[in-house]
Design an enzyme around this catalytic site. Structure first.
Site, PDB file in Angstrom:
ATOM      1  CD  GLU A 103      -2.056  18.575  11.558  1.00 12.02           C
ATOM      2  OE1 GLU A 103      -1.639  19.493  12.261  1.00 12.02           O
ATOM      3  OE2 GLU A 103      -2.489  19.112  10.435  1.00 12.02           O
TER       4      GLU A 103
HETATM    5  C1  LIG Z   1      -1.704  10.503   4.595  1.00 17.02           C
HETATM    6  C2  LIG Z   1      -1.201  11.901   4.753  1.00 17.02           C
HETATM    7  C3  LIG Z   1      -1.980  13.056   4.497  1.00 17.02           C
HETATM    8  C4  LIG Z   1      -1.424  14.272   4.674  1.00 17.02           C
HETATM    9  N1  LIG Z   1      -2.305  15.272   4.409  1.00 17.02           N
HETATM   10  C5  LIG Z   1      -1.834  16.618   4.387  1.00 17.02           C
HETATM   11  C6  LIG Z   1      -2.451  17.828   4.329  1.00 17.02           C
HETATM   12  O1  LIG Z   1      -3.797  17.602   4.553  1.00 17.02           O
HETATM   13  N2  LIG Z   1      -2.028  18.709   4.317  1.00 17.02           N
HETATM   14  C7  LIG Z   1      -0.497  19.097   4.403  1.00 17.02           C
HETATM   15  O2  LIG Z   1      -0.099  20.282   4.236  1.00 17.02           O
HETATM   16  N3  LIG Z   1       0.210  18.282   4.574  1.00 17.02           N
HETATM   17  C8  LIG Z   1      -0.303  16.988   4.427  1.00 17.02           C
HETATM   18  N4  LIG Z   1       0.465  15.570   4.575  1.00 17.02           N
HETATM   19  C9  LIG Z   1       1.897  15.899   4.586  1.00 17.02           C
HETATM   20  C10 LIG Z   1       2.523  15.718   5.931  1.00 17.02           C
HETATM   21  O3  LIG Z   1       2.382  16.717   6.821  1.00 17.02           O
HETATM   22  C11 LIG Z   1       4.213  15.664   5.893  1.00 17.02           C
HETATM   23  O4  LIG Z   1       4.198  14.278   5.058  1.00 17.02           O
HETATM   24  C12 LIG Z   1       4.882  15.435   7.238  1.00 17.02           C
HETATM   25  O5  LIG Z   1       4.818  16.817   7.756  1.00 17.02           O
HETATM   26  C13 LIG Z   1       6.324  15.035   7.017  1.00 17.02           C
HETATM   27  O6  LIG Z   1       7.075  15.869   5.899  1.00 17.02           O
HETATM   28  P1  LIG Z   1       7.610  15.301   4.713  1.00 17.02           P
HETATM   29  O7  LIG Z   1       6.966  14.362   4.117  1.00 17.02           O
HETATM   30  O8  LIG Z   1       8.238  16.662   4.182  1.00 17.02           O
HETATM   31  O9  LIG Z   1       9.142  14.445   5.400  1.00 17.02           O
HETATM   32  P2  LIG Z   1      10.232  14.676   5.755  1.00 17.02           P
HETATM   33  O10 LIG Z   1      10.449  15.993   6.653  1.00 17.02           O
HETATM   34  O11 LIG Z   1      11.172  14.617   4.508  1.00 17.02           O
HETATM   35  O12 LIG Z   1      10.507  13.538   6.851  1.00 17.02           O
HETATM   36  C14 LIG Z   1      11.244  12.388   6.360  1.00 17.02           C
HETATM   37  C15 LIG Z   1      12.158  11.562   7.388  1.00 17.02           C
HETATM   38  O13 LIG Z   1      13.090  12.623   7.802  1.00 17.02           O
HETATM   39  C16 LIG Z   1      13.266  12.644   9.272  1.00 17.02           C
HETATM   40  N5  LIG Z   1      13.153  14.104   9.461  1.00 17.02           N
HETATM   41  C17 LIG Z   1      12.799  15.372   8.742  1.00 17.02           C
HETATM   42  N6  LIG Z   1      13.313  16.391   9.738  1.00 17.02           N
HETATM   43  C18 LIG Z   1      14.024  16.081  10.425  1.00 17.02           C
HETATM   44  C19 LIG Z   1      14.670  16.676  11.687  1.00 17.02           C
HETATM   45  N7  LIG Z   1      14.583  18.021  11.609  1.00 17.02           N
HETATM   46  N8  LIG Z   1      15.196  15.866  12.670  1.00 17.02           N
HETATM   47  C20 LIG Z   1      15.055  14.786  12.602  1.00 17.02           C
HETATM   48  N9  LIG Z   1      14.390  14.055  11.559  1.00 17.02           N
HETATM   49  C21 LIG Z   1      14.148  14.584  10.691  1.00 17.02           C
HETATM   50  C22 LIG Z   1      11.788  12.549   9.536  1.00 17.02           C
HETATM   51  O14 LIG Z   1      12.035  11.836  10.796  1.00 17.02           O
HETATM   52  C23 LIG Z   1      11.303  11.313   8.495  1.00 17.02           C
HETATM   53  O15 LIG Z   1      11.695  10.143   8.997  1.00 17.02           O
HETATM   54  C24 LIG Z   1      -0.052  14.521   4.702  1.00 17.02           C
HETATM   55  C25 LIG Z   1       0.831  13.364   4.633  1.00 17.02           C
HETATM   56  C26 LIG Z   1       0.146  11.987   4.827  1.00 17.02           C
HETATM   57  C27 LIG Z   1       1.290  10.693   4.896  1.00 17.02           C
END
Ligand SMILES: Cc1cc2nc3c(=O)[nH]c(=O)nc-3n(C[C@H](O)[C@H](O)[C@H](O)COP(=O)(O)OP(=O)(O)OC[C@H]3O[C@@H](n4cnc5c(N)ncnc54)[C@H](O)[C@@H]3O)c2cc1C
Length: 460
Positions: free
Chosen positions: A194
């Site tokens: 979220e």
């Molecule tokens: C237990 C769990 C349940 C979830 N449930 C759902 C769900 O029901 N529905 C759904 O749609 N999603 C779900 N998610 C997904 C979740 O919303 C994403 O994992 C989250 O938004 C982070 O995106 P990402 O995984 O692509 O990480 P990334 O965006 O790849 O982030 C990885 C790292 O890069 C850094 N980073 C990324 N962008 C930036 C930026 N612009 N500036 C600085 N740093 C940055 C972040 O700080 C982080 O440390 C779930 C995740 C978890 C862990």
């Protein structure tokens, strides 16, 4: 890692027609003739996100409260060491040590602070919903910023706090039946879903930057940024920098604490926004990326101030008998953020010389006094959350304090131990299937070696 019972699946559809009435058309809509009708406001669906984040703030406060309840109860039962001077004839409960007071009581204060912050955020969200039902969306940017910032603030605080509560229980906190590993893993995930927290802080600063632009243009900023405008005016008059004039017990006064936090937040917000335009060779996005850590500090400081202010305003409406202890909790929270060895960004309270070394000494003394005052209430403050033993699901965090008896009883109930009891106290199946064949292989190898059947080739 966690959420073991949750299936995070997905669905793919091909050539599927969805009836119009099955569409989620709360805001935008598709009319009977196929015309797409836009939502009345492009950011209307943000309100749902604000709501979900508000729920996360509340639920992470309760998760942290569970971890802290378990750790506080166990710390009154677990005996270790011969007292602070090491000269007693018997071992003392670990709750006798100052570091344990500091860690647990400051964690208790964090639980209360998150709960009060959630109440304020929830009330603001409800106002927003009322206004939006009259097609008034002016409060949306503020609520979006608040929920994003508090979500990042509360989930990080809760995840780190639960991990420290686990560590407060030593090795037992690592055992599944303590209930703590599950709480810690659940909380760590909230920092990612979220809205990943580091990304959330940037969203908060985007809002703050718009406010600063208004201030610099001589216009009124949003109400929650009026303090930044005050600081800007004061700084324009007094370029020498300001000093905090409080000493001793002054630091227990909510107004003093709020003024320290307001000074820090407004300074960081103005400095961060100045930095963004300080190098004409950098594009706005390059400048943003270069100075991101300062922006994050400024955003966090703005939320810290909101939290402190909302708790203080709740004090005036709580039962008078509860006020002294709540006052102690908020003072402990605010002061430990400044002097705790593990506080996030504590340096920003002192880097401009606003607080002196003598004032930091006063604050340390006050923190020690607050710990002494709060210590007799540690159990009551955690019992007040009224968790049942079933909801804590922790052998070491039981209400009756029978940690070791419960641990033994739960261990006896593990299927592996029930089976062992039925076969004379030894798990015969495990012995036959795993250990005996391994020992036989090792024994055969040993005999072959002794018989000279195994040659070891040495490569020199
Ligand atoms: C237990 C769990 C349940 C979830 N449930 C759902 C769900 O029901 N529905 C759904 O749609 N999603 C779900 N998610 C997904 C979740 O919303 C994403 O994992 C989250 O938004 C982070 O995106 P990402 O995984 O692509 O990480 P990334 O965006 O790849 O982030 C990885 C790292 O890069 C850094 N980073 C990324 N962008 C930036 C930026 N612009 N500036 C600085 N740093 C940055 C972040 O700080 C982080 O440390 C779930 C995740 C978890 C862990």
């Amino acid at each position: 890692m966690s959420y073991n019972g949750t299936c995070n699946g997905y669905a793919l559809f091909n050539q599927v027609r969805i009836p119009r009435t099955h569409l989620l058309m709360g805001n935008a809509a598709v009319l009977r003739d196929g015309t797409y009708k836009k939502a009345p406001h492009s950011k209307l669906s943000y309100a749902t996100m604000v709501h979900v984040r508000t729920i996360i703030i509340q639920s992470c406060a309760w998760q942290l409260a569970k971890a802290v309840t378990i750790a506080t109860r166990y710390s009154h039962v677990r005996e270790q060491g011969l007292g602070p001077n090491g000269d007693l004839a018997h071992q003392l409960p670990i709750m006798s040590y100052k570091s344990q007071h500091f860690r647990l009581l400051s964690l208790i204060s964090k639980c209360y602070v998150i709960l009060f912050a959630w109440k304020a955020c929830d009330a603001s969200y409800r106002d927003l919903v009322r206004q939006q039902s009259n097609n008034n969306h002016v409060m949306l940017p503020y609520n979006h910023m608040l929920a994003a910032g508090l979500k990042a603030w509360a989930t990080s605080l809760a995840a780190d706090g639960a991990e420290d509560a686990r560590k407060c229980c030593g090795g037992q906190g690592y055992v599944n039946t303590s209930g703590l590993p599950d709480i810690v893993n659940t909380l760590v995930a909230t920092t990612t879903f979220e809205g990943e927290n580091w990304v959330m802080w940037q969203q908060v600063f985007r809002y703050l930057l718009k406010g600063v632009t208004s201030i610099k243009a001589g216009e009124s900023p949003p109400k929650d940024m009026a303090y930044v405008a005050d600081h800007h005016r004061l700084h324009a008059r007094n370029q020498q920098g300001q000093r905090c004039t409080a000493y001793g017990d002054d630091f227990l006064q909510p107004e003093t604490l709020i003024s320290i936090y307001a000074h820090r937040a407004s300074r960081l917000i103005m400095e961060a926004s100045d930095l963004l335009s300080s190098n004409p060779n950098l594009s706005p996005s390059e400048a943003w990326n270069t100075h991101m850590m300062v922006l994050v500090s400024a955003a966090r400081a703005h939320i810290d101030l909101f939290v402190l202010t909302s708790f203080s305003s709740h004090l005036s409406i709580t039962d008078t008998s509860l006020r002294p202890v709540l006052q102690q909790l908020i003072s402990l929270f605010a002061l430990t953020n400044i002097i705790s060895p593990s506080a996030t960004d504590a340096i920003s309270f002192i880097e401009d010389g606003y607080l002196s070394s003598a004032q930091l000494r006063d604050i340390r003394e006050l923190v020690n006094k607050l710990l002494e005052q709060l210590l007799p209430n540690a159990i009551a403050l955690t019992d007040a959350w009224a968790f049942t033993d079933a909801s804590l699901c922790s052998a070491i965090g039981q209400f009756d304090g029978n940690a070791y008896e419960t641990l033994m009883s739960w261990t006896r109930q593990l299927p592996i131990n029930i089976e062992a009891r039925q076969t004379g106290g030894v798990l015969v199946r495990g012995w036959k299937e795993s250990i005996e064949p391994m020992l036989r292989r090792a024994d055969g190898l040993k005999r072959k070696r002794e018989g000279g059947e195994v040659r070891v080739k040495l490569k020199l």
